[in-house]
Every structure is written in C-alpha cells, then in structure tokens.
Design an enzyme around this catalytic site. Sequence first.
Site, mmCIF file in Angstrom:
data_model
loop_
_atom_site.group_PDB
_atom_site.id
_atom_site.type_symbol
_atom_site.label_atom_id
_atom_site.label_comp_id
_atom_site.label_asym_id
_atom_site.label_seq_id
_atom_site.Cartn_x
_atom_site.Cartn_y
_atom_site.Cartn_z
ATOM 1 N N LYS A 1 10.178 -8.274 5.658
ATOM 2 C CA LYS A 1 11.185 -9.071 6.638
ATOM 3 C C LYS A 1 11.737 -10.041 5.715
ATOM 4 O O LYS A 1 11.328 -10.755 4.769
ATOM 5 C CB LYS A 1 10.454 -9.626 7.759
ATOM 6 C CG LYS A 1 11.370 -9.816 8.888
ATOM 7 C CD LYS A 1 11.492 -8.690 9.602
ATOM 8 C CE LYS A 1 11.901 -8.610 11.070
ATOM 9 N NZ LYS A 1 11.528 -7.245 11.884
ATOM 10 N N HIS B 1 0.840 -1.195 -0.103
ATOM 11 C CA HIS B 1 0.072 0.035 0.024
ATOM 12 C C HIS B 1 0.873 1.209 0.086
ATOM 13 O O HIS B 1 0.432 2.270 -0.247
ATOM 14 C CB HIS B 1 -1.046 0.175 1.236
ATOM 15 C CG HIS B 1 -0.403 0.263 2.453
ATOM 16 N ND1 HIS B 1 0.579 -0.702 2.988
ATOM 17 C CD2 HIS B 1 -0.221 1.284 3.238
ATOM 18 C CE1 HIS B 1 1.053 -0.224 4.135
ATOM 19 N NE2 HIS B 1 0.453 0.994 4.439
ATOM 20 N N LYS C 1 3.197 -1.823 12.314
ATOM 21 C CA LYS C 1 3.954 -0.830 12.804
ATOM 22 C C LYS C 1 4.340 0.504 12.265
ATOM 23 O O LYS C 1 4.392 1.596 12.693
ATOM 24 C CB LYS C 1 5.477 -1.844 13.060
ATOM 25 C CG LYS C 1 6.543 -1.045 14.054
ATOM 26 C CD LYS C 1 7.733 -1.853 13.866
ATOM 27 C CE LYS C 1 7.780 -3.333 14.485
ATOM 28 N NZ LYS C 1 8.926 -3.886 14.665
ATOM 29 N N ASP D 1 3.290 6.360 11.400
ATOM 30 C CA ASP D 1 3.283 7.211 10.427
ATOM 31 C C ASP D 1 4.650 7.207 9.655
ATOM 32 O O ASP D 1 5.048 8.336 9.164
ATOM 33 C CB ASP D 1 2.806 8.524 10.840
ATOM 34 C CG ASP D 1 1.535 8.513 11.241
ATOM 35 O OD1 ASP D 1 0.556 8.038 10.590
ATOM 36 O OD2 ASP D 1 1.054 9.421 12.261
ATOM 37 N N SER E 1 15.317 4.613 11.036
ATOM 38 C CA SER E 1 15.673 4.172 9.837
ATOM 39 C C SER E 1 14.847 4.998 8.646
ATOM 40 O O SER E 1 15.688 5.146 7.461
ATOM 41 C CB SER E 1 15.152 2.449 9.333
ATOM 42 O OG SER E 1 15.946 1.584 10.016
ATOM 43 N N LYS F 1 9.655 -2.171 3.942
ATOM 44 C CA LYS F 1 10.887 -2.008 5.042
ATOM 45 C C LYS F 1 10.729 -2.926 6.151
ATOM 46 O O LYS F 1 9.655 -3.276 6.543
ATOM 47 C CB LYS F 1 10.625 -0.382 5.466
ATOM 48 C CG LYS F 1 11.546 -0.177 6.516
ATOM 49 C CD LYS F 1 12.652 0.665 5.682
ATOM 50 C CE LYS F 1 13.934 0.837 6.576
ATOM 51 N NZ LYS F 1 14.711 -0.173 6.587
HETATM 52 N N1 GLU Z 1 14.241 -5.027 12.379
HETATM 53 C C1 GLU Z 1 13.571 -3.914 13.087
HETATM 54 C C2 GLU Z 1 12.259 -3.985 13.443
HETATM 55 O O1 GLU Z 1 11.672 -4.889 13.786
HETATM 56 C C3 GLU Z 1 14.033 -2.334 12.270
HETATM 57 C C4 GLU Z 1 13.409 -2.367 10.916
HETATM 58 C C5 GLU Z 1 13.938 -1.107 10.092
HETATM 59 O O2 GLU Z 1 14.641 -0.352 10.517
HETATM 60 O O3 GLU Z 1 13.411 -1.284 8.784
HETATM 61 O O4 GLU Z 1 11.268 -3.027 13.607
#
Ligand code: GLU
Length: 473
Positions: free
Chosen positions: A108, A67, A96, A101, A364, A72
């Site tokens: 993953k 979407h 998350k 936002d 990030s 990420k």
């Molecule tokens: N692995 C981390 C998480 O579970 C960070 C993911 C990221 O920064 O893209 O939120």
Amino acid sequence: MPNTKHAISFFENVNRNFDRAAQFTSYPQGLLEQIKGCNSVYSFQFPVRTSKGLQVLRGWRVEHSYHKLPVKGGIRYSAMVDEDEVKALAALMTYKCAVVDVPFGGAKGAIKFNPKEYTETDVEVITRRYTTELIRKNYIGPGVDVPAPDYGSGSREMAWIADTYSTFYPGKIDALACVTGKPVAEGGVRGRTEATGRGIFYGLQEACDNAEDMKKLGLTRGLSGKRVVVQGLGNVGYHAAKFCQEGGAVIVAFAEYEGAIYDPKGLDVDAVVKHRKETGSILRFPGAKDLGHSLEALELDCDILIPAALEEQITEENSPRVKAKIIGEGANGPTTVGAEEILLKKNVMVVPDMFLNAGGVTVSYFEWLKNLSHVRFGRMDKRFEHSAFDKILHAVEQTTGKSFTETERTAITKGADEIDLVNSGLEETMTGAYNQIREILKSDTRIPDLRTAAFLNAINKIATAYMELGIFP
Ligand code: GLU
C-alpha cells in the site's frame, strides 16, 4: 466521515485478527511472524512546487509480503494518513489477494495531503514526483510492485503514474503493467472502476443465498427485498449500492460527511447522486428524513449495513446499538476487534473486508494480465463463439422447423466482450472465495466467525507458498 482514533492502532487490529486465526494452525512461530510483519517500509519526503508555493510532502510505500511477486495495492491520498494505517492496509492486501487467489503479495502507498485542496496541475505534479521516488528505490514495476487507486486517487492519477514510469523506461515492453486502474484508453480494462462495488454485490448475494445461514439470522434467503444502509457515496459505496439495488435490495439510507438520509421505502441511488451534485449535499433529498449526525445511520434498523468509507467506524462504543443482521465490509478495516466481539454475541454476521472488497484487486489482476499479454480479452474468441452459437441455432431451427426472431438470435449468438469476461471472472472469484471461507467456518465449531475463517484461509495459502519457496521447512 469522522474517524475516531482508538486505543489499539489499525495495524494492531489487523494483527489481533491474524493471531486469533493463527491459533488454529500449527505453523512454527517464525513462519507466522514472517507472514505477519511488513517486509519493507519506505517512508520519504519530497519537495514540490504547487500553486500554494514550495511544499514538502510525506509519502510511503509499504511492501508487506514477498511470498509472491509483484506486490500489489492502492495509493491513498489523504491528509489523515499515517504510517500505521499504510502498514495495516498493506497487510490486508496480502490476506485479500490470498483469499481470492490473486497471485500477488500485498502493498500500500500513501501521500499525506488532501487532493481536494489542490489544483489538478498540483495533483499531477505531486503524483509524478511521488512516482519518481518509487522508481528511484525500485518500489514500482510490472514484476516488482504494482500500485492502483485507493481513497482519494483514481484512474486519472494511474494514467500519470504509467506515463511517468514509461518515460523512465523507454522501450520497456511491459511498462503499462506497472500500475492498474488506468483509463481504458490508456491500457486499463473495462469494468475496473466499478469492480469493488460489483464484487461486494456478488459477495453479499452469495452470502444471502444460503437459506440455512439466513435462517440463523432470522432472515429469508436471497438479497432481494433486504433493507440496506450504505455509509460512503464514493466509488465503492455508490457502486455497491447501485448493484445491490439492481439485484432487488432496498437502499434505505446513505451516510456521508455532511449527514445521512433515511427513507424506509427506499432511495433511488442515481437520484441521490444527482441531488448531491446539484445541491452539494445528500441532505434534503425529496421524501427522505435527514439525520443530523452521519454516524446515526450505522444504528438504523436494517438487514445489511455496508460501511464503505474509512476504517474504524463500527467501534465498541456504537456496536451495541447496531441493528443490522449482516455487516458487509466495503471499506478496509471498518470494524474494530472489540466491536466484532460485541457483534458476534449479538449474532450479527460480519462479511469481512479482505473477502468482500477484493473485487478491485481481482479486476486489477485481469488488467495486469491484459497488459502483459498485450491483447484485449475477447479479441481472439468473440467471433468464433458467435459463429459457433449461430450454427447451433441453425441446427435447432432445422430440427424444430421453428425460426428465432432477430432479437432472440442476436441475444443468443453474442460472443463474449471484454466486459462480459471481466464480470464473469469477478463473479466466479467472489462466489468461489466465499464458499471456501464458509466451508472453513463450518469445518470446526471453534472458529468463531467468517473473518477468522478468511484469515485462516489466507495464512494457509501464504504458509504453503513460503514452504514451496523452500524458505521454511
Ligand atoms: N485499493 C484497492 C484495495 O484496497 C485496490 C488495490 C489494487 O487494485 O491493487 O483493494
């Protein structure tokens, strides 16, 4: 950390939580299904020559939701990982990002191996080989899919990924934005390493700041003085404990693979880390009591329990014995659905993972923005701010006839550095997101807990994004 497998899979757990929240919406079933499922699952195997000889390893990259692009999420290095786990973690990334936002879909990745059993060169070869598999199928790129560290991987691995990607795309101006969590010298942003732990601190601080909510739990307002138990002394657990301690909380226990230590008077976080480095174990820490079984720590008398290790640690089996008033989920998915029902009846407040550990992906996002803008945060405005504050000080001195000391002047006139801006953005994000969730919880007495409120918030945002794309009416 022992990770007991349960009747319901991890992904099923996430989806049950989703369904619980979806009941409070009136979106068409098709839209809800589209949000819930994984859009794309790439499972592959690749051969690598390691110090152990030629090996064939299994890898995954799950892209949960398109979407928003890029998608990420981190890459997990673990011998225990399976496809269900990667799907669950990818889905949690989608929710998350929506909750805080951050304009990404969720993803993953994982490589099924234990990096501790391999040499540094092996880990490098495996990481680079995994990256080429992602490149081959277009599962990595600044506008496509942007990995990051997760359990078992860190900034060193992210630097190898960025380098491999850049080698395949010479001259691609935004190449560094293909991965986050890089070392600062290689395109990273200051504050990313400690971001998840710092975010946990900001989130818990905000939760404890509400006198009304604390009263319902039989607690006083404020994080200061709260007794905290932390499971996991990795990057997340260590930083969460450290920032909570700095914020006045008392860390009464730590749990790790080898066992747990308890001291009601409080443990010094850095001293425990030093002791573990020197002796190879947290046990036998001066002044603390050793607990034979690591999981016993979850049942200690405390105000806040922070599980910051792996999923499915607080279960139907042990939750009746949990004494904490607040569970701050540092790990992804540490509480099972069954356990949560029990905790809810016991009036325990669960601050959910998809909000509480979102500090990592938030920073990030800042790193990705830095890479795309090709400029360090603070470079344009630091000196401008400094001279503006200096002028104000001069004006104050002239009107009052008093002068500031050099130390006062330096403190007051300092312009914001990159780390100041990152931390400020993180605090703003975490406090804002908490209050959004809390308001949703308060808006309808049928909504049982913060997790359902967080899911509801995420579902609403993702549904709106789909509708804006014109895919659903
Ligand atoms: N692995 C981390 C998480 O579970 C960070 C993911 C990221 O920064 O893209 O939120």
